[in-house]
Design a protein around this motif. Sequence first.
Motif, short mmCIF file in Angstrom:
data_model
loop_
_atom_site.label_atom_id
_atom_site.label_comp_id
_atom_site.label_asym_id
_atom_site.label_seq_id
_atom_site.Cartn_x
_atom_site.Cartn_y
_atom_site.Cartn_z
N ASN A 1 0.82 -1.21 0.00
CA ASN A 1 0.00 0.00 0.00
C ASN A 1 0.86 1.27 0.00
O ASN A 1 0.38 2.34 0.36
CB ASN A 1 -0.92 0.01 1.21
N SER A 2 2.11 1.14 -0.43
CA SER A 2 3.04 2.27 -0.34
C SER A 2 2.61 3.46 -1.19
O SER A 2 2.86 4.61 -0.83
CB SER A 2 4.45 1.83 -0.73
N LEU A 3 1.95 3.20 -2.32
CA LEU A 3 1.52 4.31 -3.18
C LEU A 3 0.48 5.17 -2.46
O LEU A 3 0.57 6.41 -2.48
CB LEU A 3 0.96 3.78 -4.50
N ASP A 4 -0.50 4.54 -1.82
CA ASP A 4 -1.51 5.29 -1.08
C ASP A 4 -0.88 6.08 0.07
O ASP A 4 -1.25 7.22 0.34
CB ASP A 4 -2.58 4.35 -0.53
N ILE A 5 0.08 5.46 0.75
CA ILE A 5 0.75 6.14 1.85
C ILE A 5 1.54 7.34 1.33
O ILE A 5 1.54 8.42 1.95
CB ILE A 5 1.67 5.17 2.61
N MET A 6 2.20 7.16 0.18
CA MET A 6 2.95 8.25 -0.42
C MET A 6 2.04 9.45 -0.70
O MET A 6 2.41 10.60 -0.50
CB MET A 6 3.60 7.77 -1.73
N ILE A 7 0.83 9.18 -1.14
CA ILE A 7 -0.11 10.24 -1.52
C ILE A 7 -0.71 10.93 -0.30
O ILE A 7 -0.85 12.15 -0.27
CB ILE A 7 -1.23 9.66 -2.41
N VAL A 8 -1.01 10.17 0.74
CA VAL A 8 -1.85 10.67 1.84
C VAL A 8 -1.05 11.23 3.03
O VAL A 8 -1.57 12.07 3.78
CB VAL A 8 -2.79 9.54 2.32
N HIS A 9 0.21 10.84 3.19
CA HIS A 9 0.86 11.08 4.48
C HIS A 9 1.07 12.57 4.80
O HIS A 9 1.08 12.95 5.97
CB HIS A 9 2.19 10.32 4.59
N TYR A 10 1.22 13.44 3.79
CA TYR A 10 1.32 14.88 4.07
C TYR A 10 0.07 15.40 4.77
O TYR A 10 0.14 16.30 5.61
CB TYR A 10 1.54 15.65 2.77
N LEU A 11 -1.08 14.84 4.41
CA LEU A 11 -2.33 15.27 5.05
C LEU A 11 -2.31 14.95 6.54
O LEU A 11 -2.76 15.76 7.37
CB LEU A 11 -3.52 14.56 4.39
N GLY A 12 -1.80 13.75 6.87
CA GLY A 12 -1.69 13.38 8.28
C GLY A 12 -0.77 14.32 9.04
O GLY A 12 -1.06 14.70 10.18
N MET A 13 0.31 14.72 8.40
CA MET A 13 1.26 15.62 9.06
C MET A 13 0.66 17.01 9.24
O MET A 13 0.83 17.64 10.30
CB MET A 13 2.56 15.68 8.25
N GLN A 14 -0.05 17.49 8.23
CA GLN A 14 -0.65 18.82 8.38
C GLN A 14 -1.80 18.79 9.39
O GLN A 14 -2.04 19.78 10.09
CB GLN A 14 -1.13 19.35 7.03
N LEU A 15 -2.48 17.67 9.48
CA LEU A 15 -3.52 17.54 10.49
C LEU A 15 -2.93 17.60 11.89
O LEU A 15 -3.50 18.21 12.80
CB LEU A 15 -4.27 16.22 10.29
N PHE A 16 -1.74 17.01 12.08
CA PHE A 16 -1.08 17.10 13.38
C PHE A 16 -0.64 18.53 13.67
O PHE A 16 -0.70 19.00 14.82
CB PHE A 16 0.12 16.15 13.44
N SER A 17 -0.20 19.24 12.62
CA SER A 17 0.13 20.66 12.79
C SER A 17 -1.09 21.43 13.26
O SER A 17 -0.99 22.35 14.09
CB SER A 17 0.66 21.25 11.48
N GLN A 18 -2.28 21.07 12.73
CA GLN A 18 -3.51 21.73 13.15
C GLN A 18 -3.77 21.49 14.63
O GLN A 18 -4.18 22.41 15.36
CB GLN A 18 -4.68 21.18 12.32
N VAL A 19 -3.52 20.27 15.08
CA VAL A 19 -3.68 19.96 16.52
C VAL A 19 -2.73 20.83 17.35
O VAL A 19 -3.12 21.37 18.40
CB VAL A 19 -3.40 18.47 16.77
N LEU A 20 -1.50 20.99 16.88
CA LEU A 20 -0.53 21.81 17.61
C LEU A 20 -0.93 23.28 17.62
O LEU A 20 -0.63 24.00 18.58
CB LEU A 20 0.87 21.64 16.99
N VAL A 21 -1.61 23.73 16.57
CA VAL A 21 -2.13 25.10 16.54
C VAL A 21 -3.22 25.26 17.60
O VAL A 21 -3.25 26.25 18.34
CB VAL A 21 -2.68 25.45 15.14
N TRP A 22 -4.11 24.28 17.68
CA TRP A 22 -5.18 24.33 18.69
C TRP A 22 -4.60 24.34 20.10
O TRP A 22 -5.18 24.92 21.02
CB TRP A 22 -6.11 23.13 18.52
#
Length: 354
Positions: A269-290
């Motif tokens: 599933n590496s292709l899907d992970i390659m595509i999606v993982h930036y979203l997970g990182m930016q979502l964590f940045s959103q948590v840190l903003v909150w």
Amino acid sequence: MKTIKKERDITWDIVRGIGILLVLVGHSGCPIILKNFIYLFHMGLFLFVSGLFITPPSIINITVFKFIRSKIKRLWIPFIMWGFSFVLLHNLLFHIGWNKDYYSISLIFKKLIGVFFFKEIEPQLVPIWFLKSLFFSVIGCYLICLIKYKAVRWGIVLLLYLFGWLCATTGHHLFFSIERECIVTSVIFLGYSFKKNTVVLKKYWIPCLLVLLVFLSFVHIDLAISKVGFCGAVPLSTFCGVSIIYVLSLKMKKKMPQMARAFSWLGRNSLDIMIVHYLGMQLFSQVLVWLDIVPISQLYEVPVPTSLIGSCYWICYTIMALMISILFIFTKNKVNKYLNNEIVTYNYANGRRG
């Protein structure tokens, strides 16, 4: 008579699984020495493995057209679908602080055309530059493999690599990043050349590790921006990295089968992970903003705000990226399974076959 189905060898799935985890770590804002080590070979690893699985071509059976069609389906169409989606979502993400600039209607149209031609990538999808490079380079490698004489094939690959390296090191970035694709093609061809001789990878993993440790002090590679080091650095560091990860995968498969299956799943599933993982990182940045740990003015910085690069948060970013990717893959598989069941049920109810 019963036909016995050959069990899938998961070794190269494990290799890709380890590779995609290294991609996540490399993008997570980890310490610079760790990032530089990973970048020596992490993208080259995927290119090498792609070359390993190229079927020897035969123009007589018109496999060229089938091959190109399969790459359109696996690489270009996902690029289009994700690219179009995030261009259309760009202004919505701008209003919540995830993007820096606002797109006008004309700019949205221009961006959509750019996505169609592999030219535009939204900030949350930067890692999918790899799809464009892989698409053109793997087709180019396949066409080179049609040439009957081995020496001619190697000669063409060598000339392509030298051309790409000269352009990259002198700062001549050509139309469509052709200089990068020339280098990428050579790495894919290197993998194709070891298709029947993977045993070599097991023999020299210790010298390969020493080479990478030496390279760590003076070689910097980043294929995304055509940073390629000295002449020959990319294929050499790729071979060394693949050798180390291949031996590690073999040992994992033998001594830790449960972990091996987990990494095998990641690899498939590496292709899907390659595509999606930036979203997970930016979502964590959103948590840190909150939590008032990161100012909202840095939320658009992907994958990690510059103020957190090198901090201990890289572990959290890696975990979050992996969790969101796994959640996406499970959801996608469930939806696909449901849709397939609905299609089968509909066809059965209407007396259709297939």
